[in-house]
Design a protein around this motif. Structure first.
Motif: not given
Length: 313
Positions: A291-309
Motif C-alpha cells: 500500500l505504501l508503494g502505491s500511495a501516490h498512484k491513484n487508479h481508483g474510480p473518480e467518485s469512489l466512496g462519494k454518495p450520489y444524490v
C-alpha cells in the motif's frame, strides 16, 4: 535450514498452500472490485466474509450438504453487503463509517449465534470439498499440483476473474457499470440506471465475499471459530488497490498476499529460529509495504466512496 527450504518438496507444498490462502482473498477482492467500479467502497468486506463463513458452517451442519452450506454462505454475505448498500445508496451515509460499523456488528452477531449453536460444546469437523485432479496438467513439475489439483471453488475463481475482466472491457453493460464509478451524474444523464446498477453490484459483492468466507470453512478449516477471517477482508481491500482495480491485477495481488501467508506457515513448519508472532506478521507487513508503494498512484474510480444524490449539486 536452507537445504530444507530449497527443495522441490518444500516449494511444491509452499505453492499449494499459497493458492489455498489466496483463493478467499481473490473472491472477496473480486466482489470488492465490482462494487468499487460502481463507486461503492465496502470496508465492511471483513463482515461480509465472516457472515459467509458462519452461515456456510451453519447451513452445512444442519443440512449435511456442502452445497446448501455454500448457498447459505452466499446469502449471508449478500445480506450484509445489501445492508451496507442501503446505508450507502439509499441513505447516502458515509461509506467508511458504515463499513467499519458493519464489521464490528457482524463480529458480535456471529460470535453470539455460534455460542447459541454450540452451547459450549465442540462440533465435529465438516467434511471438506474434495479435490478434482486435472490429468496431465497436474503432472507439470512444481506448479501442476498447486494449480491443477484443487477444489471446484479454486477452479471457479479463475473463470470468474476472466469473465469479469471481459465484462468490463468488451460489453456495453460493463462500460455502463464502470462509468458510474467515474461520474454517476453523467451516467444518470445518459440514461443509465445508477441506483439499480449499484444495488446489483452490492449483491454481487456480497455473494462473492460470502463465497470467500465459506471457502475458509468448507475447504481450509472444516469448522467455524469466532473472528476466523482475521483481517482477510482488509487484505482483500488492499489487493484491489494494489491490483489497480482490475480483476487480473487483483488476482495477482491476492496470490502475493496468499504466498506471504503460506510462507510464514511453511517457515514455522521447518523450524526457522524466529518467534511465531514475528512470522505471523509477515502477510500484514507485505500488505502495508504494498500500500505504501502505491500511495501516490491513484487508479481508483473518480467518485469512489462519494454518495450520489440525484438532483443535488
Amino acid at each position: 535450514m536452507m537445504q530444507q527450504i530449497l527443495t522441490v518438496g518444500f516449494l511444491s507444498a509452499f505453492l499449494s498452500a499459497a493458492v489455498r490462502m489466496a483463493v478467499p482473498l481473490a473472491y472477496a477482492g473480486l466482489g470488492e472490485t465490482i462494487s468499487e467500479k460502481c463507486g461503492i467502497l465496502n470496508i465492511g468486506m471483513e463482515g461480509v466474509m465472516l457472515s459467509g463463513a458462519f452461515f456456510s458452517f451453519a447451513g452445512t451442519f444442519f443440512s449435511g450438504s456442502i452445497l446448501v452450506g455454500l448457498l447459505c454462505g452466499m446469502a449471508g454475505g449478500a445480506a450484509v453487503s445489501m445492508l451496507h448498500g442501503v446505508l450507502s445508496i439509499r441513505l447516502s451515509k458515509d461509506q467508511s463509517v458504515s463499513g467499519i460499523a458493519i464489521n464490528i456488528f457482524i463480529l458480535g452477531v456471529t460470535s453470539f449465534l455460534y455460542k447459541l449453536m454450540s452451547g459450549g460444546q465442540s462440533y465435529q469437523q465438516i467434511e471438506p470439498l474434495i479435490k478434482l485432479r486435472i490429468p496431465l496438467l497436474a503432472d507439470i513439475p512444481l506448479i501442476g499440483n498447486a494449480l491443477f489439483n484443487q477444489d471446484i471453488l479454486t477452479y471457479l475463481i479463475y473463470f470468474l476473474v476472466m469473465g469479469v475482466s471481459f465484462f468490463y472491457k468488451k460489453t456495453n453493460t460493463g462500460l455502463s457499470f464502470a462509468s458510474i464509478g467515474e461520474s454517476p451524474r453523467a451516467a444518470d444523464s445518459a440514461g443509465i440506471p445508477v441506483y439499480r446498477y449499484q444495488y446489483i453490484s452490492m449483491v454481487l459483492n456480497g455473494v462473492l465475499g460470502g463465497i470467500g468466507g465459506a471457502y475458509l470453512v468448507l475447504v481450509q478449516v472444516g469448522n467455524f471459530s469466532e473472528n476466523m477471517t482475521s483481517g482477510r477482508g482488509y487484505i482483500a481491500l488492499a489487493a484491489v488497490i494494489l491490483g489497480r482495480y482490475l480483476p487480473f491485477g487483483m488476482l495477482g495481488a491476492a496470490f502475493l498476499f496468499g504466498s506471504a501467508n503460506a510462507l510464514q506457515i511453511r517457515l514455522q513448519a521447518v523450524g526457522v529460529p524466529l518467534p511465531s508472532q514475528a512470522l505471523s506478521m509477515l502477510p500484514y507487513l507485505i500488505t502495508l509495504a504494498a500500500l505504501l508503494g502505491s500511495a501516490h498512484k491513484n487508479h481508483g474510480p473518480e467518485s469512489l466512496g462519494k454518495p450520489y444524490v440525484r438532483g443535488a449539486r
